[in-house]
Design a protein around this motif. Structure first.
Motif, mmCIF file in Angstrom:
data_model
loop_
_atom_site.group_PDB
_atom_site.id
_atom_site.type_symbol
_atom_site.label_atom_id
_atom_site.label_comp_id
_atom_site.label_asym_id
_atom_site.label_seq_id
_atom_site.Cartn_x
_atom_site.Cartn_y
_atom_site.Cartn_z
ATOM 1 N N LEU A 137 -8.174 -10.767 -1.141
ATOM 2 C CA LEU A 137 -8.888 -9.506 -1.369
ATOM 3 C C LEU A 137 -8.506 -8.466 -0.330
ATOM 4 O O LEU A 137 -8.344 -7.282 -0.644
ATOM 5 C CB LEU A 137 -10.406 -9.747 -1.350
ATOM 6 N N LYS A 138 -8.349 -8.909 0.928
ATOM 7 C CA LYS A 138 -7.935 -7.982 1.976
ATOM 8 C C LYS A 138 -6.535 -7.435 1.698
ATOM 9 O O LYS A 138 -6.273 -6.245 1.857
ATOM 10 C CB LYS A 138 -7.961 -8.680 3.336
ATOM 11 N N GLN A 139 -5.623 -8.336 1.266
ATOM 12 C CA GLN A 139 -4.265 -7.910 0.945
ATOM 13 C C GLN A 139 -4.259 -6.929 -0.223
ATOM 14 O O GLN A 139 -3.515 -5.955 -0.231
ATOM 15 C CB GLN A 139 -3.399 -9.125 0.614
ATOM 16 N N GLN A 140 -5.115 -7.214 -1.214
ATOM 17 C CA GLN A 140 -5.184 -6.337 -2.386
ATOM 18 C C GLN A 140 -5.648 -4.940 -1.998
ATOM 19 O O GLN A 140 -5.135 -3.938 -2.484
ATOM 20 C CB GLN A 140 -6.139 -6.936 -3.414
ATOM 21 N N ASN A 141 -6.604 -4.879 -1.097
ATOM 22 C CA ASN A 141 -7.122 -3.580 -0.657
ATOM 23 C C ASN A 141 -6.092 -2.801 0.137
ATOM 24 O O ASN A 141 -6.162 -1.574 0.226
ATOM 25 C CB ASN A 141 -8.385 -3.772 0.174
ATOM 26 N N LEU A 142 -5.156 -3.538 0.762
ATOM 27 C CA LEU A 142 -4.115 -2.873 1.556
ATOM 28 C C LEU A 142 -2.968 -2.362 0.693
ATOM 29 O O LEU A 142 -2.197 -1.515 1.116
ATOM 30 C CB LEU A 142 -3.559 -3.830 2.618
ATOM 31 N N SER A 174 -2.508 2.091 -4.193
ATOM 32 C CA SER A 174 -2.969 2.241 -5.569
ATOM 33 C C SER A 174 -1.863 2.851 -6.417
ATOM 34 O O SER A 174 -1.057 3.643 -5.918
ATOM 35 C CB SER A 174 -4.197 3.153 -5.619
#
Length: 285
Positions: free
Chosen positions: A39-44, A47
């Motif tokens: 989840l942390k990687q996805q947020n980084l 977009s």
């Protein structure tokens, strides 16, 4: 005497269960930790770039091509009557506009408005409803639309979509403004004669009836373009452009998949049909 063998078996099984539960708990903790890392990687991750309104309008205008020199807008009066009228700078001007005595096509004071990016923006944002004239002045068109309404429109549009798939014809399905019908759209990479396009439309319908012979296809209304050639002094039939905001807010005038499930606009993409296959067929001029 108590059954020692049975007690040992129960103790052994309970211990095995406890060991397994501890293993599962450890595995669960590892998965939760990994989930947080992902989840942390996805947020980084950056977009996906969002399109500007200008880019969206350009894509829309490039697909839904018709006559660029005229368009119509939908009106509705206090009694509920509604219709479309040509957008004209002189409409209802005293001493200039003679409607309804003089038809727009015969009016000497006609000053029709061309479709602009602002026109499309006003349509998509819900300010107006634009009617497109798909038949160009040279009797060619950039698209085909097959219109369905009445009782069996849902099954008819599904069968027509399957017919397009059988012919490898890229297409899109739009629920109509009323919600009680649908349009099947085919876009061409270059304009084709309206006669050829209409023959293609009837070929698709024939295939759809072959695929679903139990359907009456009473819901079929018409093809767009609705004429083979531009009528003298006329403009051909208009079709309402899709994705108007007020209609979309009610779940209408949106694009759907083959099961009539709405497709998010952000995930919608359309392919064009290449005209060579039609030019080289028995259905071309």
């Amino acid at each position: 005497m108590p059954d020692i063998t049975n007690r040992d078996h129960l103790t052994s099984e309970l211990e095995a269960i406890n060991i397994r539960l501890r293993q599962l708990d450890t595995e669960k903790q590892k998965l939760l930790t990994r989930r947080q890392e992902l989840l942390k990687q996805q947020n980084l991750l950056p977009s996906p770039p969002s399109m500007t309104p200008e880019q969206k309008i350009a894509i829309f205008a490039d697909l839904f091509k018709g006559r660029s020199d005229i368009y119509a807008t939908r009106w509705e009066n206090g009694t509920g009557r509604n219709g479309y009228s040509l957008a004209c700078d002189n409409e209802w001007k005293n001493g200039v506009c003679a409607k309804p005595k003089v038809k727009c096509g015969e009016c000497p004071n006609q000053q029709f408005k061309p479709i602009t990016n602002q026109t499309i923006y006003d349509h998509l944002s819900g300010k107006i409803v634009v009617g497109l004239y798909p038949l160009c002045q040279d009797s060619r068109s950039h698209l085909l639309a097959i219109d369905f309404d009445k009782s069996d429109w849902q099954e008819s549009i599904k069968a027509t979509s399957k017919a397009c798939l059988a012919f490898n014809i890229p297409h899109a399905i739009e629920i109509s403004r009323s919600g009680n019908g649908a349009h099947l759209w085919v876009f061409f990479s270059e304009p084709i004669s309206a006669k050829t396009i209409r023959q293609l439309g009837f070929l698709i319908l024939d295939k759809a009836m072959e695929i679903q012979p139990s359907l009456s296809f009473d819901s079929y209304d018409r093809l767009f373009p609705n004429q083979d050639v531009m009528p003298e002094g006329g403009f051909g039939n208009l079709i309402a452009l899709p994705l108007q905001l007020k209609s979309r807010n009610h779940g209408f005038s949106v694009f759907v998949d083959g099961n009539l499930t709405p497709i998010p606009i952000s995930g919608t993409s359309y392919q064009r049909s290449e005209p060579d296959a039609f030019h080289n067929s028995k259905y071309s001029n």
